[in-house]
Scaffold this active site. Structure first.
Site, PDB file in Angstrom:
ATOM      1  N   ASP A 275       0.738  -1.150   0.083  1.00  0.00           N
ATOM      2  CA  ASP A 275      -0.025  -0.112   0.031  1.00  0.00           C
ATOM      3  C   ASP A 275       0.873   1.152   0.054  1.00  0.00           C
ATOM      4  OD1 ASP A 275      -2.418   1.876   0.522  1.00  0.00           O
ATOM      5  OD2 ASP A 275      -3.328  -0.079   1.289  1.00  0.00           O
TER       6      ASP A 275
ATOM      7  N   HIS B  88     -11.502  -2.675   3.505  1.00  0.00           N
ATOM      8  CA  HIS B  88     -11.297  -2.435   4.876  1.00  0.00           C
ATOM      9  C   HIS B  88     -12.097  -1.113   5.305  1.00  0.00           C
ATOM     10  CE1 HIS B  88      -8.324  -0.045   2.832  1.00  0.00           C
ATOM     11  NE2 HIS B  88      -8.105   0.648   3.922  1.00  0.00           N
ATOM     12  N   ASP B  89     -12.686  -0.388   4.494  1.00  0.00           N
ATOM     13  CA  ASP B  89     -13.624   0.725   4.674  1.00  0.00           C
ATOM     14  C   ASP B  89     -14.854   0.822   4.581  1.00  0.00           C
ATOM     15  OD1 ASP B  89     -10.914   2.286   5.127  1.00  0.00           O
ATOM     16  OD2 ASP B  89     -10.723   2.425   2.877  1.00  0.00           O
TER      17      ASP B  89
ATOM     18  N   ASP C 204      -3.311   4.750  -2.000  1.00  0.00           N
ATOM     19  CA  ASP C 204      -4.214   5.418  -1.403  1.00  0.00           C
ATOM     20  C   ASP C 204      -4.742   6.670  -1.893  1.00  0.00           C
ATOM     21  OD1 ASP C 204      -5.514   4.795   1.351  1.00  0.00           O
ATOM     22  OD2 ASP C 204      -4.652   6.902   1.814  1.00  0.00           O
TER      23      ASP C 204
ATOM     24  N   GLU D 106      -6.820   4.001  -5.507  1.00  0.00           N
ATOM     25  CA  GLU D 106      -8.022   4.014  -4.830  1.00  0.00           C
ATOM     26  C   GLU D 106      -8.617   5.202  -5.171  1.00  0.00           C
ATOM     27  OE1 GLU D 106      -9.859   4.465  -0.435  1.00  0.00           O
ATOM     28  OE2 GLU D 106      -8.135   5.326  -0.826  1.00  0.00           O
TER      29      GLU D 106
HETATM   30  C1  GLC Z   1      -7.948   5.312   2.325  1.00  0.00           C
HETATM   31  C2  GLC Z   1      -8.076   3.985   3.185  1.00  0.00           C
HETATM   32  C3  GLC Z   1      -8.557   4.410   4.643  1.00  0.00           C
HETATM   33  C4  GLC Z   1      -8.133   5.491   5.254  1.00  0.00           C
HETATM   34  C5  GLC Z   1      -8.042   6.691   4.277  1.00  0.00           C
HETATM   35  C6  GLC Z   1      -6.918   7.854   4.773  1.00  0.00           C
HETATM   36  O1  GLC Z   1      -9.311   5.644   2.124  1.00  0.00           O
HETATM   37  O2  GLC Z   1      -8.297   2.946   2.620  1.00  0.00           O
HETATM   38  O3  GLC Z   1      -8.633   3.146   5.503  1.00  0.00           O
HETATM   39  O4  GLC Z   1      -8.627   5.928   6.353  1.00  0.00           O
HETATM   40  O5  GLC Z   1      -7.557   6.356   3.063  1.00  0.00           O
HETATM   41  O6  GLC Z   1      -5.569   7.305   4.641  1.00  0.00           O
END
Ligand code: GLC
Ligand code: MG
Length: 533
Positions: free
Chosen positions: A99, A325-326, A201, A264
């Site tokens: 990541d 995970h979100d 991310d 993402e």
């Molecule tokens: C992304 C991650 C999330 C995190 C956010 C801030 O959306 O998937 O888990 O809280 O970024 O880093």
């Protein structure tokens, strides 16, 4: 033999390292734990694992707040553990994706410590600093995704810094070429170690408006809705300048051969497409989250697939995701019975699927109280069901204490420890979710219709979603029932006869089909069609 890159025909498996397997009894999953569980991934039949961040972090956002991009956090192990995981995974033909969190660091990162030390600091301009508004308040109306203003005041230097997420996650200034240089250096550091790519991310957040204009009010926002949605993120996300940034990221991996970049990006389909780049010079896979919160309705999903397929740029490779995970776990969002149908959908659509750990055993979303949640998002924006702890409970390996996750008290409670909810309990049960995932992954591995083949939508009515996947003389009909009552469809012409090779509910494999097909409620069928003509 195929010459297509591995990530076009492979399946990705997301591991949330805190929650996969604890090897040292501290209640937190770790790299050695993952290494010991490679058998499971190999047996399941996936091709790559993506690890959520494993770098040094104060863990305010559980690793998405990085204090050192080049070192492993002690809670996950040492650099040698990562190297051992890479070695063992590669020896089994499994790729490893890390990541990359380029949008922000932890406030504990040396870069930020320098940046906030004085207005003249060497790295002052590595972050986004602004003078207060005339009234002393924040420079503009920008909001944090995690609640409240996105600006935090720094007493010592008398300016505000911007943070799209937590106050302890200051945003880097991507308009400063030194930042791009530093992050691409980090990428090269890991690529040189042999990692197979990055999931990037919040990619669509990297660039912010140069003149810091106020974000407009969201006309769709209603009193009582999440306060974080009050404004349209017009000047804080998805700026045209992203084009140059993604090109720089792509240029960095290009010399390394077949490494993959996954972005993402939570954007509507048409805006997502820009992230492929203008000439295949962007990220390889801008995550397609359309399924993650899609209304579970056949017509709607059919339209969504068509729109996505239509929108793809030339050479743009599709991808699909049902959880991460979100987000709420799919088995809870649509129910355990339909989660089996979702598995068939995810693994038979055209494009690279990403499986979130635990989906293969039907793990459900656990219930946590926002007020006592560990997730800062739940605590800072309570009352909207946004908490993410429920998707992050420990993997359920075997019946018994902590479901085999580890000897210590797990950082989040294990949801279920009964045999039926574990890998061990499902492994030899042909009717289990795990067996379904294995059969689907085996099908993808052996039949190129599912990886390289064309997609053609055939019908969507009532609960029925029907489509064709074909490559050469391999032709498969996929028939999903997104409802609880049986549906029937008549089959004509080139799709009139064949044999069922997979059913989501056990029991219909090998059945011959001719002229029509009935699909039980909550079932999904894959039919190998007889040769046309
Ligand atoms: C992304 C991650 C999330 C995190 C956010 C801030 O959306 O998937 O888990 O809280 O970024 O880093
Ligand atoms: Mg541990």
């Amino acid at each position: 033999m195929t010459t297509a890159p591995w990530w076009t025909h492979g399946t990705i498996y997301q591991i949330y390292p805190r929650s996969f397997q604890d090897s040292d009894g501290d209640g937190v999953g770790d790299l050695e734990g993952i290494r010991r569980r490679l058998d499971h991934l190999e047996d399941l039949g996936v091709d790559a694992l993506w690890l959520s961040p494993i770098f040094v972090s104060p863990m305010r956002d559980f690793g998405y707040d990085i204090a050192d991009y080049r070192a492993v956090d002690p809670v996950f192990g040492r650099m040698e553990d990562l190297e051992a995981l890479l070695r063992d995974a590669h020896a089994r033909g499994l790729r490893v994706i890390l990541d990359l969190v380029p949008n922000h660091t932890s406030d504990q990162h040396a870069w930020f410590k320098d940046s906030r030390s004085s207005r003249q600091a060497a790295k002052r301009d590595w972050y986004i600093w602004r003078d207060p508004a005339p009234d002393g308040g924040p420079p503009n109306n920008w909001l944090s995704e995690f609640g409240g203003s996105a600006w935090a005041f720094d007493e010592a230097t008398g300016q505000y810094y911007y943070h799209a997420f937590l106050e302890s996650q200051p945003d880097l200034n991507w308009r400063n070429p030194a930042v791009c240089e530093a992050i691409t250096d980090v990428m090269r550091f890991w690529l040189d170690k042999g990692v197979d790519g990055f999931r990037i991310d919040v990619l669509w957040h990297l660039m912010k408006d140069e003149s810091f204009r106020d974000n407009p009010v969201n006309p769709h926002w209603r009193e009582g809705g999440p306060p974080t949605d009050r404004l349209v993120k017009l000047y804080t996300t998805d700026l045209p300048e992203m084009e140059t940034v993604i090109r720089r990221l792509r240029e960095t991996v290009e010399p390394y051969g077949d490494r993959v970049l996954i972005g993402e990006i939570y954007l509507p389909t048409e805006r997502l497409m820009r992230y492929y780049g203008t000439e295949n010079d962007g990220v390889h896979l801008p995550f397609n989250f359309a399924l993650i919160d899609a209304a579970w309705d056949a017509r709607h999903i059919h339209r969504m697939i068509e729109d996505y397929e239509q929108a793809l740029p030339p050479g743009g490779w599709p991808n699909w995701v049902t959880g991460n995970h979100d987000k709420p776990r799919i088995a809870t969002r649509i129910g355990p019975a339909q989660a089996r149908v979702a598995a068939v959908l995810l693994l038979t659509l055209r494009g690279t699927p990403t499986i979130y750990y635990g989906e293969e055993i039907g793990m459900e979303h656990a219930v946590f109280d926002d007020a006592t949640a560990l997730d800062p998002f739940a605590r800072q924006v309570p009352g909207f069901g946004l908490g993410r702890d429920g998707a992050r409970t420990p993997m359920q390996w075997e019946p018994g204490p902590n479901a085999g996750f580890g000897a210590g008290t797990p950082w989040l409670p294990v949801s279920r420890t009964d045999e039926a909810a574990t890998v061990a309990g499902q492994r030899d049960d042909p009717a289990s979710m795990l067996s379904l995932y294995r059969r689907l992954l085996a099908l993808r591995r052996t039949r190129k219709a599912f990886t390289e083949g064309r997609y053609q939508g055939l019908a969507a009515e009532g609960g029925l979603l029907l489509y064709l996947r074909e490559a050469g003389d391999e032709r498969f009909l996929v028939a999903l029932n997104l409802g609880a009552v049986p549906v029937s469809v008549s089959l004509t012409g080139p799709v009139s006869a064949g044999r069922i090779v997979l059913s989501a509910k056990p029991g219909r494999e090998d059945e011959a089909i001719a002229g029509s097909l009935t699909i039980d409620g909550d079932d999904a069928l894959v039919v190998a069609l007889d040769p046309a003509g």
